[in-house]
Design a protein around this motif. Sequence first.
Motif, PDB file in Angstrom:
ATOM      1  N   ARG A 193     -56.806 -35.370  41.448  1.00 16.63           N
ATOM      2  CA  ARG A 193     -55.975 -36.246  42.275  1.00 16.63           C
ATOM      3  C   ARG A 193     -55.194 -35.402  43.270  1.00 16.63           C
ATOM      4  O   ARG A 193     -54.553 -34.419  42.910  1.00 16.63           O
ATOM      5  CB  ARG A 193     -55.020 -37.052  41.389  1.00 16.63           C
ATOM      6  N   ILE A 194     -55.225 -35.777  44.534  1.00 17.92           N
ATOM      7  CA  ILE A 194     -54.641 -34.954  45.591  1.00 17.92           C
ATOM      8  C   ILE A 194     -53.119 -34.958  45.532  1.00 17.92           C
ATOM      9  O   ILE A 194     -52.483 -33.921  45.684  1.00 17.92           O
ATOM     10  CB  ILE A 194     -55.139 -35.429  46.973  1.00 17.92           C
ATOM     11  N   GLN A 195     -52.527 -36.107  45.296  1.00 17.85           N
ATOM     12  CA  GLN A 195     -51.063 -36.213  45.294  1.00 17.85           C
ATOM     13  C   GLN A 195     -50.494 -36.083  43.869  1.00 17.85           C
ATOM     14  O   GLN A 195     -49.701 -36.907  43.422  1.00 17.85           O
ATOM     15  CB  GLN A 195     -50.633 -37.534  45.936  1.00 17.85           C
ATOM     16  N   LYS A 196     -50.888 -35.026  43.181  1.00 15.20           N
ATOM     17  CA  LYS A 196     -50.393 -34.816  41.814  1.00 15.20           C
ATOM     18  C   LYS A 196     -48.900 -34.539  41.781  1.00 15.20           C
ATOM     19  O   LYS A 196     -48.263 -34.680  40.742  1.00 15.20           O
ATOM     20  CB  LYS A 196     -51.155 -33.652  41.153  1.00 15.20           C
ATOM     21  N   HIS A 197     -48.343 -34.127  42.925  1.00 11.96           N
ATOM     22  CA  HIS A 197     -46.907 -33.851  42.981  1.00 11.96           C
ATOM     23  C   HIS A 197     -46.085 -35.133  42.982  1.00 11.96           C
ATOM     24  O   HIS A 197     -44.857 -35.098  42.877  1.00 11.96           O
ATOM     25  CB  HIS A 197     -46.577 -33.029  44.217  1.00 11.96           C
ATOM     26  N   LYS A 198     -46.747 -36.287  43.109  1.00 10.53           N
ATOM     27  CA  LYS A 198     -46.060 -37.578  43.095  1.00 10.53           C
ATOM     28  C   LYS A 198     -46.510 -38.405  41.897  1.00 10.53           C
ATOM     29  O   LYS A 198     -47.642 -38.274  41.426  1.00 10.53           O
ATOM     30  CB  LYS A 198     -46.359 -38.354  44.384  1.00 10.53           C
TER      31      LYS A 198
END
Length: 263
Positions: free
Chosen positions: A55-60
Amino acid sequence: MVINNTVLSTTSFFQSDAWLFAVYIILTYEIVFWFSNSFLIFIELFDIPIIDQYRIQKHKKKLRFQPDIVHLMIKETIYHQLSLIFLTPALYFIFNYFGHIDIQGIRPSWSTILFQLALFILSEDTIFFWTHYLFHTPWLYKHIHKKHHVYKQPTGVTAVLSDPFEGIQTQLATWFMPIFIKETHIFTVCIWVAIRTYQTVIAHSGYNLPYITTQYWLPELMPGTIAHDFHHQHGKWNYGSFFSVWDQIMGTHRLTTSKKETN
């Protein structure tokens, strides 16, 4: 006699090239669109570690499907499906007005198919970049394109979220070159529909999946999902479709945000 004429007319319609064209195009689109999206909807609903790592937006935090977004996606998907059914037959007559589309003839050579597909991709990428860039000017973004950016963590189905005017832009980019080539074959056009549909769905997938995405093979030239996901996160940059060439020329190519740009 009237009944026989009606039967003959109905039979002729369902055997006509216009009917076959619409069936081939719609079936190709639906198979690719729903096969790809079924997988993406499944992984959106469930946490699968082996997939979630990409998942690209793992920081969210994962947003999931909020009720308002689900309602909007269902409504827009229905509109999109209906427009596909009603407008695709008209595309046949547009093809034949400017050139000729062969429906039942012998498939062309692979060299012809690959050459035409290359032209389709290059044309689509150029038209899409410049019209997409235009839609990000303040007035057009606020009144038209913003609807497409309502979901900052996109998934495949959100690709259909668009204003009708933006839909015209997308269709112009997709069909400009196929229509103006003097002679095309339905086989080539169906491959193009499959490529364009798959590319659009995967670009909005939100996952940097290995092997099945362009950025895995050609990350510098075709950043694909990574670039378009970044575009949705920030509402700017990465306006291209297939390639990053126009973005690099225009200075709008980004895969990371510097501290200066975030301030």
